[in-house]
Design an enzyme around this catalytic site. Structure first.
Site, PDB file in Angstrom:
ATOM      1  N   HIS A   6       0.843  -1.200   0.000  1.00  0.00           N
ATOM      2  CA  HIS A   6       0.000   0.000   0.000  1.00  0.00           C
ATOM      3  C   HIS A   6       0.881   1.254   0.000  1.00  0.00           C
ATOM      4  CE1 HIS A   6      -3.800   2.082   1.912  1.00  0.00           C
ATOM      5  NE2 HIS A   6      -3.283   2.782   0.905  1.00  0.00           N
ATOM      6  N   HIS A   8       1.366   5.131  -2.187  1.00  0.00           N
ATOM      7  CA  HIS A   8       0.803   6.093  -3.140  1.00  0.00           C
ATOM      8  C   HIS A   8       1.858   7.128  -3.508  1.00  0.00           C
ATOM      9  CE1 HIS A   8      -3.229   4.598  -2.432  1.00  0.00           C
ATOM     10  NE2 HIS A   8      -3.174   4.890  -1.149  1.00  0.00           N
ATOM     11  N   ARG A  71      -1.788   8.889  -5.999  1.00  0.00           N
ATOM     12  CA  ARG A  71      -2.243   9.437  -4.719  1.00  0.00           C
ATOM     13  C   ARG A  71      -3.760   9.297  -4.594  1.00  0.00           C
ATOM     14  NH1 ARG A  71      -0.776  15.604  -2.853  1.00  0.00           N
ATOM     15  NH2 ARG A  71      -1.917  15.648  -0.860  1.00  0.00           N
ATOM     16  N   ALA A  72      -4.197   8.657  -3.521  1.00  0.00           N
ATOM     17  CA  ALA A  72      -5.620   8.322  -3.390  1.00  0.00           C
ATOM     18  C   ALA A  72      -6.500   9.565  -3.319  1.00  0.00           C
ATOM     19  CB  ALA A  72      -5.831   7.451  -2.158  1.00  0.00           C
ATOM     20  N   SER A  73      -6.094  10.552  -2.539  1.00  0.00           N
ATOM     21  CA  SER A  73      -6.929  11.740  -2.396  1.00  0.00           C
ATOM     22  C   SER A  73      -6.980  12.561  -3.680  1.00  0.00           C
ATOM     23  CB  SER A  73      -6.417  12.619  -1.248  1.00  0.00           C
ATOM     24  OG  SER A  73      -5.108  13.093  -1.513  1.00  0.00           O
ATOM     25  N   HIS A 178     -10.490   1.366  -2.077  1.00  0.00           N
ATOM     26  CA  HIS A 178      -9.913   2.622  -1.573  1.00  0.00           C
ATOM     27  C   HIS A 178     -10.682   3.819  -2.108  1.00  0.00           C
ATOM     28  CE1 HIS A 178      -7.064   5.341   0.139  1.00  0.00           C
ATOM     29  NE2 HIS A 178      -6.131   4.423   0.315  1.00  0.00           N
ATOM     30  N   HIS A 223      -6.114   0.021   5.638  1.00  0.00           N
ATOM     31  CA  HIS A 223      -6.187   0.695   6.933  1.00  0.00           C
ATOM     32  C   HIS A 223      -6.643  -0.276   8.026  1.00  0.00           C
ATOM     33  CE1 HIS A 223      -7.515   3.493   3.589  1.00  0.00           C
ATOM     34  NE2 HIS A 223      -6.264   3.858   3.843  1.00  0.00           N
ATOM     35  N   GLU A 284       1.328   2.599   3.847  1.00  0.00           N
ATOM     36  CA  GLU A 284       0.738   3.804   3.233  1.00  0.00           C
ATOM     37  C   GLU A 284       1.677   5.000   3.365  1.00  0.00           C
ATOM     38  OE1 GLU A 284      -3.719   5.850   2.875  1.00  0.00           O
ATOM     39  OE2 GLU A 284      -3.158   4.800   4.709  1.00  0.00           O
TER      40      GLU A 284
END
Length: 342
Positions: A6, A8, A71-73, A178, A223, A284
């Site tokens: 995990h 990013h 990047r997840a966000s 995610h 998470h 992460e």
């Protein structure tokens, strides 16, 4: 090997964010929409962002390989339409591919999908197949809530998602469930929305019978699985009331949890409650929590320390968490490593 499943690209060059801001502005003013060719990021810029950030911390903390995704966000599937998401996903995935090509021993890709609210997931298949076939990616990130905190999509067990699942099984790739940025003021992105989504996805899977249709489908709930390990008794009881099989039979051949849990008691709970075959090492890093824990003097996201310190794992168990389980759940990763003689 110690495989972090995990990671990013949170440290991408500033030019990426600047291009994205122009793209968002171009949604309302088409004359302002930038062309893809206007984004110029050199290999040297990529090297610098990785060598001074993720790679340096990997070397300091003792991990070898990171499954690396955009990047997840930044996915922000709720912004714009499918064309906006498609262009943005392609750019972000290509950057992760370039990182994996520059640092082939340390990074391997996982794809962001060009999801968009109200649009069929089947539209994501060309990008998924490009990333698997051309880039050598070994997984995808699947957003169960492209609306950004308003939950307008059907549950993950709905046939709505089946086109993606069919391709996952065909190509032997798992999906990390995610979400992205929350645009709902009630839900902080990393502190609430992420954990809510992990928990929600787990309960959706309990309620359905998805794995009867897809016995080889594999999900990673990140998470640490949200609230699931902490409330394992609740979920066992709910499965029983719903006349479902025992969780170990209903879900645990297909659902796995990572170790992005940022304190020792959390990892101790995770490794006590969840079978070791369902736990995969992850940090992460560099991600949601970047600071130093004043109680320990170490970074919150230095999760390897917690794995080493827990009394719930034997040396054989740690090997599973660090490497063995990842090779099993990510068969394309295992094949890529074997091709290198690892």
């Amino acid at each position: 090997m110690i495989i972090d499943i995990h990671g990013h690209y949170t440290t991408a060059p500033k030019a990426l964010e600047e291009w994205r801001n122009r793209q968002i502005a171009g949604i309302k003013d088409t004359a302002a929409m930038p062309r893809v060719a206007e984004l110029n990021i050199s290999d040297d810029e990529l090297r610098e962002t990785i060598e001074t950030n993720q790679l340096r911390k990997m070397q300091e903390r003792g991990s070898d390989l990171t499954v690396f995704s955009p990047r997840a966000s930044f996915m922000a599937h709720h912004i714009g339409d499918f064309n906006v998401s498609s262009t943005w996903a392609a750019i972000c995935n290509e950057l992760c591919f370039r990182v994996s090509r520059l640092f082939p021993d340390n990074f391997i890709g996982a794809a962001m999908l060009p999801q968009s609210p109200g649009v069929s997931p089947a539209t994501c298949i060309p990008e998924l197949e490009k990333c698997v076939k051309e880039y050598g990616f070994v997984a995808i990130n699947l957003n169960p809530d492209p609306s950004g905190g308003h939950w307008t999509s059907p549950p993950l067990t709905d046939r709505h998602w089946y086109p993606i699942y069919e391709k996952m099984v065909e190509h032997g790739i798992p999906a990390m469930v995610h979400v992205s940025t929350s645009c709902n003021a009630c839900f902080h992105t990393t502190g609430a929305h992420y954990i809510n989504a992990d928990t929600t996805a787990f309960m959706q899977l309990i309620q359905g019978d998805l794995f009867k249709d897809f016995p080889d489908l594999k999900f990673i709930i990140p998470h640490g699985g949200g609230a699931a390990p902490y409330h394992w008794g609740r979920y066992r009881g709910l499965a029983q009331e719903l006349k479902k099989p025992l969780l170990k039979d209903h879900l645990l051949n297909n659902v796995f949890f990572d170790t992005c849990v940022y304190h020792q008691p959390g990892i101790d709970l995770l490794t006590k409650v969840i079978p070791v075959d369902n736990i995969l090492f992850a940090s992460e890093m560099i991600g949601a929590v970047k600071g130093i824990d004043p109680e320990t003097g170490h970074n919150f996201d230095d999760t390897k320390r917690y794995i080493e310190a827990t009394l719930n794992l034997s040396p054989e168990d740690r090997h599973k968490v660090y490497e063995g389980n990842a090779r099993r759940v990510y068969p394309r990763l295992d094949a890529a490593l074997k091709k290198k003689g690892k």
